[in-house]
Scaffold this active site. Sequence first.
Site, PDB file in Angstrom:
ATOM      1  N   ARG A  48       0.812  -1.220   0.000  1.00  0.00           N
ATOM      2  CA  ARG A  48       0.000   0.000   0.000  1.00  0.00           C
ATOM      3  C   ARG A  48       0.844   1.268   0.000  1.00  0.00           C
ATOM      4  O   ARG A  48       0.470   2.268  -0.643  1.00  0.00           O
ATOM      5  CB  ARG A  48      -0.930  -0.015   1.218  1.00  0.00           C
ATOM      6  CG  ARG A  48      -2.019   1.073   1.186  1.00  0.00           C
ATOM      7  CD  ARG A  48      -2.842   1.065   2.453  1.00  0.00           C
ATOM      8  NE  ARG A  48      -3.989   1.966   2.372  1.00  0.00           N
ATOM      9  CZ  ARG A  48      -4.495   2.616   3.412  1.00  0.00           C
ATOM     10  NH1 ARG A  48      -3.944   2.466   4.610  1.00  0.00           N
ATOM     11  NH2 ARG A  48      -5.543   3.420   3.278  1.00  0.00           N
ATOM     12  N   ALA A  84      -6.925   7.458  -0.266  1.00  0.00           N
ATOM     13  CA  ALA A  84      -6.674   6.016  -0.268  1.00  0.00           C
ATOM     14  C   ALA A  84      -7.687   5.410   0.688  1.00  0.00           C
ATOM     15  O   ALA A  84      -7.678   5.692   1.885  1.00  0.00           O
ATOM     16  CB  ALA A  84      -5.242   5.723   0.182  1.00  0.00           C
ATOM     17  N   SER A  85      -8.588   4.602   0.161  1.00  0.00           N
ATOM     18  CA  SER A  85      -9.711   4.102   0.948  1.00  0.00           C
ATOM     19  C   SER A  85      -9.256   3.215   2.097  1.00  0.00           C
ATOM     20  O   SER A  85      -8.182   2.611   2.062  1.00  0.00           O
ATOM     21  CB  SER A  85     -10.670   3.313   0.052  1.00  0.00           C
ATOM     22  OG  SER A  85     -11.165   4.118  -0.984  1.00  0.00           O
ATOM     23  N   MET A  86     -10.095   3.131   3.111  1.00  0.00           N
ATOM     24  CA  MET A  86      -9.860   2.255   4.251  1.00  0.00           C
ATOM     25  C   MET A  86      -9.740   0.819   3.754  1.00  0.00           C
ATOM     26  O   MET A  86     -10.636   0.317   3.076  1.00  0.00           O
ATOM     27  CB  MET A  86     -11.039   2.406   5.214  1.00  0.00           C
ATOM     28  CG  MET A  86     -10.901   1.727   6.533  1.00  0.00           C
ATOM     29  SD  MET A  86     -12.331   2.174   7.570  1.00  0.00           S
ATOM     30  CE  MET A  86     -11.934   1.264   9.063  1.00  0.00           C
TER      31      MET A  86
END
Length: 393
Positions: free
Chosen positions: A42, A94-96
Amino acid sequence: MPTAPDAPAAGTLADGLLGQVAEQLGRPLPACLQEAFQRVPRHRFLPDRIWLRDGSGGYRPVDRTTDPADWLAAAYTDQPLVTHFTGGLPSSSASMPSMVARMLLLAGLTEPNGPDQAPLRVLELGAGTGFNAGLLCILAGDEQVTTIDLDPDLAATAQENLKRVGRAPTVVAADGAGGWPPGAPYDVVLATFSVDHIPPKWLTGLRPAGGRIVTPWTSAWCSYGTLELTATEGGQAHGRFHSFASFMPMARPHAKSHPPTTTPAGDDSAAFSATGLSPWAVAGGDLDAEFHIGLTVPGASYSWDTSGDHAHTRLQIQDPATGSWATVDYDGRTAAEFAVTQAGSRRLWDEVTAAYRRWEELGRPSVDSYGLTVTAGATVMWAGSPASPVAES
């Protein structure tokens, strides 16, 4: 394709992130999705400066150059990370990770594909940093994935991030509302932004009889919930909402914004009354009630005024499209009755009250109880089953 060289700590951090996601979901992720999170680091998809919620309604920056340990730790925490601001407001994030995992599970991308089945073709709407597209590449294959973003700069950044970790999906700068016809039909259309309706071209680009759409949902009243739709014959689709996700709304090119509706004290059209329904019942954080109101009172939004300039506490409701507005005032003494003022072509408080009473009559259903059916002529929202419609558009 090979995985790009990575920081030694990333593998350990990814294990920790998977543990957080499993705790949030109440179960471990399928092995194929765990592998995807391991192979798509990530932190390789984040800019040098990110923003985290500060616990007071704002955001605090974390810079990789000045605080690399905090930056790397944030990258592998199960929380959303803002990556870009526009006009002082978050415009890309940046999504969970647990939200990402939930949506991939709903999309059926972690289910085994039979030996006689063709690989799944996936269209992602909203490339963002490219991280989600990287996961999709592991699950479906690079050549099966198309990801698009309205912002050409974001699309270019996503493509570069993906290239750095050895992934090569099709990346396109385009309007998400239009889908991407050159790659159709798709088995899965997955949005990473929220919508208040299903754009027609999403359906026309979907594989008939079995193709899936997964998208976060929003309304002017309540931005919450995720919709999973399955296509049926004749360009129709049917599915249910799920109780998770709050995403930024779909950006539109050249979108016109309505100015805020004002509430002038001397408006001759204003009507005055009183209500026994607490404003906190409809706008105090009960997401089930607010979701129902959002579905059934289109265009109405709310805000709270605690300045004390007009009342101890005021709920302000507005519909900028019609100029209609309403206020509900708490005097700071009694919660048995509240003063109501309404003006414009819509009596917004009356509509909200009727929607709330209907929600009570239905047995106070949760978000998971609602569904949506798209036909050639209409979109029908329902509670419990299609036999109990609550709204139509």
